[in-house]
Motif scaffolding. Structure first.
Motif, short mmCIF file in Angstrom:
data_model
loop_
_atom_site.label_atom_id
_atom_site.label_comp_id
_atom_site.label_asym_id
_atom_site.label_seq_id
_atom_site.Cartn_x
_atom_site.Cartn_y
_atom_site.Cartn_z
N GLY A 166 38.22 17.13 45.04
CA GLY A 166 36.62 17.55 44.39
C GLY A 166 37.14 18.42 43.40
O GLY A 166 37.64 18.49 42.42
N GLY A 167 36.12 19.81 43.34
CA GLY A 167 36.15 20.66 42.56
C GLY A 167 37.40 21.58 42.24
O GLY A 167 37.55 22.27 41.19
N ARG A 168 38.08 21.27 43.14
CA ARG A 168 39.55 22.13 42.91
C ARG A 168 40.46 21.33 42.08
O ARG A 168 41.71 21.76 41.75
CB ARG A 168 40.18 22.37 44.42
CG ARG A 168 39.38 23.23 45.11
CD ARG A 168 39.92 23.21 46.65
NE ARG A 168 39.69 21.93 47.25
CZ ARG A 168 40.25 21.89 48.53
NH1 ARG A 168 41.07 22.59 48.92
NH2 ARG A 168 40.00 20.57 49.07
N ALA A 169 40.23 20.18 41.69
CA ALA A 169 41.13 19.13 41.05
C ALA A 169 41.06 19.15 39.55
O ALA A 169 41.51 18.14 39.05
CB ALA A 169 40.72 17.66 41.66
N ALA A 170 40.60 20.18 38.76
CA ALA A 170 40.33 19.99 37.36
C ALA A 170 41.69 20.01 36.60
O ALA A 170 41.79 19.05 35.70
CB ALA A 170 39.68 21.25 36.81
N ILE A 171 42.45 20.76 36.90
CA ILE A 171 43.99 20.71 36.29
C ILE A 171 44.57 19.40 36.53
O ILE A 171 45.34 18.86 35.77
CB ILE A 171 44.45 22.15 36.58
CG1 ILE A 171 43.94 23.23 36.11
CG2 ILE A 171 45.73 22.10 35.89
CD1 ILE A 171 43.69 23.26 34.62
N LEU A 172 44.60 19.15 37.72
CA LEU A 172 45.34 17.85 38.37
C LEU A 172 44.75 16.80 37.63
O LEU A 172 45.41 15.89 37.10
CB LEU A 172 45.18 17.78 39.83
CG LEU A 172 45.77 16.47 40.36
CD1 LEU A 172 47.24 16.20 40.11
CD2 LEU A 172 45.56 16.45 41.86
N ALA A 173 43.43 16.62 37.47
CA ALA A 173 42.95 15.58 36.66
C ALA A 173 43.15 15.49 35.20
O ALA A 173 43.41 14.40 34.68
CB ALA A 173 41.15 15.60 36.81
N HIS A 222 39.82 12.11 32.42
CA HIS A 222 39.63 13.13 31.54
C HIS A 222 38.12 13.65 31.77
O HIS A 222 37.59 14.73 31.70
CB HIS A 222 40.04 12.66 30.33
CG HIS A 222 40.01 13.78 29.15
ND1 HIS A 222 40.30 15.08 29.36
CD2 HIS A 222 39.38 13.75 28.02
CE1 HIS A 222 40.27 15.71 28.26
NE2 HIS A 222 39.41 15.03 27.37
N THR A 223 37.18 12.57 31.98
CA THR A 223 35.80 12.74 31.95
C THR A 223 35.52 13.70 33.37
O THR A 223 34.79 14.71 33.11
CB THR A 223 35.04 11.61 32.29
OG1 THR A 223 35.29 10.71 31.03
CG2 THR A 223 33.66 11.77 32.37
N VAL A 224 36.27 13.36 34.27
CA VAL A 224 36.26 14.33 35.78
C VAL A 224 36.56 15.69 35.31
O VAL A 224 35.97 16.58 35.69
CB VAL A 224 36.83 13.43 36.64
CG1 VAL A 224 36.98 14.41 38.01
CG2 VAL A 224 36.08 12.05 37.09
N ALA A 225 38.00 15.51 34.86
CA ALA A 225 38.18 16.96 34.50
C ALA A 225 37.28 18.04 33.71
O ALA A 225 37.16 19.12 33.83
CB ALA A 225 39.54 16.84 33.80
N LEU A 226 36.77 17.36 32.54
CA LEU A 226 35.81 17.97 31.85
C LEU A 226 34.48 18.41 32.53
O LEU A 226 33.94 19.43 32.08
CB LEU A 226 35.31 17.16 30.65
CG LEU A 226 36.41 16.83 29.44
CD1 LEU A 226 35.93 15.86 28.61
CD2 LEU A 226 36.91 18.00 28.88
N GLN A 227 34.16 17.58 33.82
CA GLN A 227 32.80 17.87 34.36
C GLN A 227 33.05 19.05 35.24
O GLN A 227 32.26 19.93 35.67
CB GLN A 227 32.53 16.73 35.19
CG GLN A 227 31.78 15.65 34.57
CD GLN A 227 31.33 14.49 35.34
OE1 GLN A 227 32.09 13.70 35.82
NE2 GLN A 227 30.03 14.64 35.65
N ILE A 228 34.32 19.50 35.87
CA ILE A 228 34.45 20.17 36.98
C ILE A 228 35.49 21.50 36.60
O ILE A 228 35.45 22.31 37.26
CB ILE A 228 35.09 19.62 38.29
CG1 ILE A 228 36.52 19.10 37.82
CG2 ILE A 228 34.13 18.67 38.78
CD1 ILE A 228 37.19 18.45 39.16
N GLY A 229 35.84 21.44 35.15
CA GLY A 229 36.84 22.68 34.91
C GLY A 229 36.70 23.03 33.30
O GLY A 229 35.81 22.59 32.82
N SER A 230 37.37 24.08 33.19
CA SER A 230 37.33 24.71 31.73
C SER A 230 37.94 23.43 30.56
O SER A 230 38.67 22.81 31.00
CB SER A 230 38.29 25.60 31.56
OG SER A 230 38.74 25.91 30.44
#
Length: 314
Positions: A166-173, A222-230
């Motif tokens: 979930g929200g902890r996966a920004a960098i991994l995504a 990449h879309t997911v990463a942009l939604q939940i992270g910097s």
């Protein structure tokens, strides 16, 4: 070499601009869904609904068009330059992303972030100075099947893990999306039926399926990463994924090389580029900021003061 460099730079500009526009659309969609539902998911990650809705915003659509243009230019660059150079130059979209995010996302970059961006730019100059001719790209068909299998594993398995975290996966995504784009670059390089052109060989090459899987999966992650992270942190993680492994594969298996006597400069430039990207990821992810308060412009294009990234002086 010059045409290849110009092509890679143009791809970098398209990708960088597209990333910021996609971030605007993704976060606007995520914020609206969060306001309606009170949360994104039980774990703080984006829902499938918010990800799908992000693709309908005009910012995301324009960003996606730029991504497709960047893909075409990047594919050409991958055929004209060694992968360690083409992928790294394309990854300089991090600089474009960072600069545009100041205006469009209301993000204020720190001295550490600007310094890291400067390191990346300097590293690209070193790489361009040291790069030699690209290899042939001819590989056994078994390698093409391996690339397809790895692409499916990374994109399908990676998506499952990102959904779980979930929200902890920004960098991994962001990292997984970069690996997807890196696999795409390798696939373009080894793709059969390009030179000379043979439509039958092109359509039956497993590398073509790998390109589609890695490209689509990489764009989704990449879309997911942009939604939940910097946006800068996610893009920096993407940079690492799309440069390190493809560059090593290009040197070890595809015959890419530096100019005689300049191998040390190529290694130094490559290491500095990756280190600079990691530094941007480290300094660019403010603690405690989620998808709802990371500088998302409102419907009038302005960023409320209470959602602007604070000035952080290291």
């Amino acid at each position: 070499m010059l045409i290849g460099l110009l092509t890679a730079i143009a791809a970098s500009i398209c990708y960088g601009t597209g990333s910021v526009l996609q971030a605007v659309g993704s976060r606007k969609s995520a914020r609206r869904e969060a306001a309606a539902a009170g949360r994104l998911t039980d774990r703080g990650g984006p829902s499938l609904s918010s990800t799908a809705k992000a693709a309908t915003t005009w910012e995301f659509v324009v960003g996606t068009i730029l991504d497709f243009i960047g893909f075409g230019l990047g594919a050409l660059a991958a055929r004209l330059l060694p992968l360690f150079l083409s992928q790294t130059v394309i990854s300089a979209n991090l600089v474009v992303t960072a600069v545009l995010s100041v205006r469009l996302l209301g993000i204020r970059l720190t001295r550490a972030e600007w310094t890291s961006i400067g390191v990346v730019c300097s590293a690209l100059v070193l790489l361009a100075s040291a790069a030699g001719p690209e290899g042939s790209g001819h590989t056994p068909v078994a390698t093409h099947w391996w690339l397809l299998a790895i692409s499916v594993l990374l994109m399908v398995g990676g998506t499952a893990v990102v959904r779980l975290l979930g929200g902890r996966a920004a960098i991994l995504a962001g990292l997984l999306s970069g690996l997807g784009f890196g696999a795409l670059g390798v696939g373009v390089r080894i793709l059969n039926g390009i030179d000379p052109f043979d439509l039958g060989a092109l359509l039956t090459d497993p590398a073509l399926c790998a390109i589609l899987v890695a490209g689509i999966g990489g764009m989704y992650l990449h879309t997911v990463a942009l939604q939940i992270g910097s946006v800068n942190g996610a893009t920096a993680a993407l940079v690492v994924g799309e440069t390190v492994l493809p560059g090593m594969i290009g040197v070890w298996w595809l015959g890419d090389a530096s100019r005689p006597g300049f191998a040390w400069l190529a290694v130094l430039g490559f290491a500095l580029a990756v280190a600079g990207a990691v530094a941007v990821a480290w300094f660019g992810a403010p603690e405690g900021h989620g998808a709802e308060d990371t500088g998302v412009p409102d419907e009038h294009g302005s960023v409320p003061e209470d959602r602007r990234d604070p000035v952080r002086v290291p």
